[in-house]
Design a protein around this motif. Structure first.
Motif, mmCIF file in Angstrom:
data_model
loop_
_atom_site.group_PDB
_atom_site.id
_atom_site.type_symbol
_atom_site.label_atom_id
_atom_site.label_comp_id
_atom_site.label_asym_id
_atom_site.label_seq_id
_atom_site.Cartn_x
_atom_site.Cartn_y
_atom_site.Cartn_z
ATOM 1 N N GLN A 1 0.832 -1.203 0.000
ATOM 2 C CA GLN A 1 0.000 0.000 0.000
ATOM 3 C C GLN A 1 0.868 1.255 0.000
ATOM 4 O OE1 GLN A 1 -2.192 -0.829 3.579
ATOM 5 N NE2 GLN A 1 -0.854 0.393 4.865
ATOM 6 N N PHE A 2 0.316 2.287 -0.671
ATOM 7 C CA PHE A 2 0.879 3.625 -0.559
ATOM 8 C C PHE A 2 0.136 4.257 0.600
ATOM 9 C CE2 PHE A 2 1.332 2.719 -5.148
ATOM 10 C CZ PHE A 2 2.706 2.815 -5.239
ATOM 11 N N GLN A 3 0.834 5.047 1.409
ATOM 12 C CA GLN A 3 0.158 5.574 2.591
ATOM 13 C C GLN A 3 0.684 6.929 3.009
ATOM 14 O OE1 GLN A 3 1.166 2.105 4.982
ATOM 15 N NE2 GLN A 3 2.663 3.310 6.150
ATOM 16 N N PHE A 4 -0.179 7.624 3.743
ATOM 17 C CA PHE A 4 0.180 8.851 4.455
ATOM 18 C C PHE A 4 0.092 8.527 5.932
ATOM 19 C CE2 PHE A 4 -1.727 12.177 1.267
ATOM 20 C CZ PHE A 4 -0.606 12.080 0.467
ATOM 21 N N ILE B 1 -3.623 6.152 9.567
ATOM 22 C CA ILE B 1 -2.999 5.982 8.256
ATOM 23 C C ILE B 1 -4.080 6.097 7.186
ATOM 24 C CG2 ILE B 1 -1.854 4.288 6.732
ATOM 25 C CD1 ILE B 1 0.077 5.074 8.843
ATOM 26 N N ALA B 2 -3.801 6.875 6.152
ATOM 27 C CA ALA B 2 -4.629 6.874 4.938
ATOM 28 C C ALA B 2 -3.859 6.038 3.925
ATOM 29 C CB ALA B 2 -4.828 8.300 4.422
ATOM 30 N N LYS B 3 -4.573 5.197 3.161
ATOM 31 C CA LYS B 3 -3.838 4.262 2.306
ATOM 32 C C LYS B 3 -4.552 3.966 0.992
ATOM 33 C CE LYS B 3 -5.991 0.275 4.512
ATOM 34 N NZ LYS B 3 -5.789 -0.934 5.286
ATOM 35 N N THR C 1 -6.368 -1.032 -5.817
ATOM 36 C CA THR C 1 -7.558 -1.814 -5.499
ATOM 37 C C THR C 1 -8.484 -1.195 -4.466
ATOM 38 O OG1 THR C 1 -6.310 -3.077 -3.847
ATOM 39 C CG2 THR C 1 -6.397 -3.990 -6.088
ATOM 40 N N HIS C 2 -7.944 -0.384 -3.555
ATOM 41 C CA HIS C 2 -8.795 0.119 -2.463
ATOM 42 C C HIS C 2 -8.152 1.354 -1.842
ATOM 43 C CE1 HIS C 2 -11.545 0.034 0.943
ATOM 44 N NE2 HIS C 2 -10.513 0.057 1.763
ATOM 45 N N THR C 3 -8.958 2.388 -1.650
ATOM 46 C CA THR C 3 -8.491 3.608 -0.977
ATOM 47 C C THR C 3 -9.248 3.739 0.333
ATOM 48 O OG1 THR C 3 -8.142 4.665 -3.118
ATOM 49 C CG2 THR C 3 -8.214 6.122 -1.200
ATOM 50 N N GLU C 4 -8.524 4.095 1.374
ATOM 51 C CA GLU C 4 -9.157 4.221 2.684
ATOM 52 C C GLU C 4 -8.590 5.425 3.433
ATOM 53 O OE1 GLU C 4 -9.237 1.345 6.499
ATOM 54 O OE2 GLU C 4 -9.704 0.367 4.594
#
Length: 99
Positions: free
Chosen positions: A15-18, A24-26, A39-42
């Motif tokens: 995952q790419f994340q902040f 965490i936003a990912k 595939t999924h943003t959260e």
């Protein structure tokens, strides 16, 4: 969004994340050769509506472009972002229509 977040590619978690400090936003991904499937943003509920998701997608797209990968957007939020920002459609695999 007042704060500027730095994109981290957490390859172990795929995952790419902040790092938001307390959360965490990912964007989850699957990498296959030169293709990347988002595939999924959260974004945590307490951070919704602050532009964090859009900033996360923008930085992810910048990273994908720098790596010269082909994008397959499976996440509806990413697809919506691409629809609103057609300048990024050049990254999307040919034959995938985002309308």
């Amino acid at each position: 969004m007042e704060k500027e977040y730095k994109l981290v590619d957490n390859a172990e978690a795929k995952q790419f994340q902040f790092d938001l400090g307390d959360a965490i936003a990912k964007i989850e991904y699957i990498k296959a050769k030169e293709k990347i499937y988002l595939t999924h943003t959260e974004v945590p509920t307490s951070y919704e509506g602050k532009g964090i998701g859009s900033a996360l997608i923008k930085q992810t797209l910048e990273h994908i472009k720098a790596q010269d990968w082909t994008l397959i957007p499976l996440c509806p939020f990413v697809a919506l972002y691409l629809k609103r920002h057609p300048e990024w459609k050049e990254l999307v695999m040919k034959g995938i229509n985002i309308e």
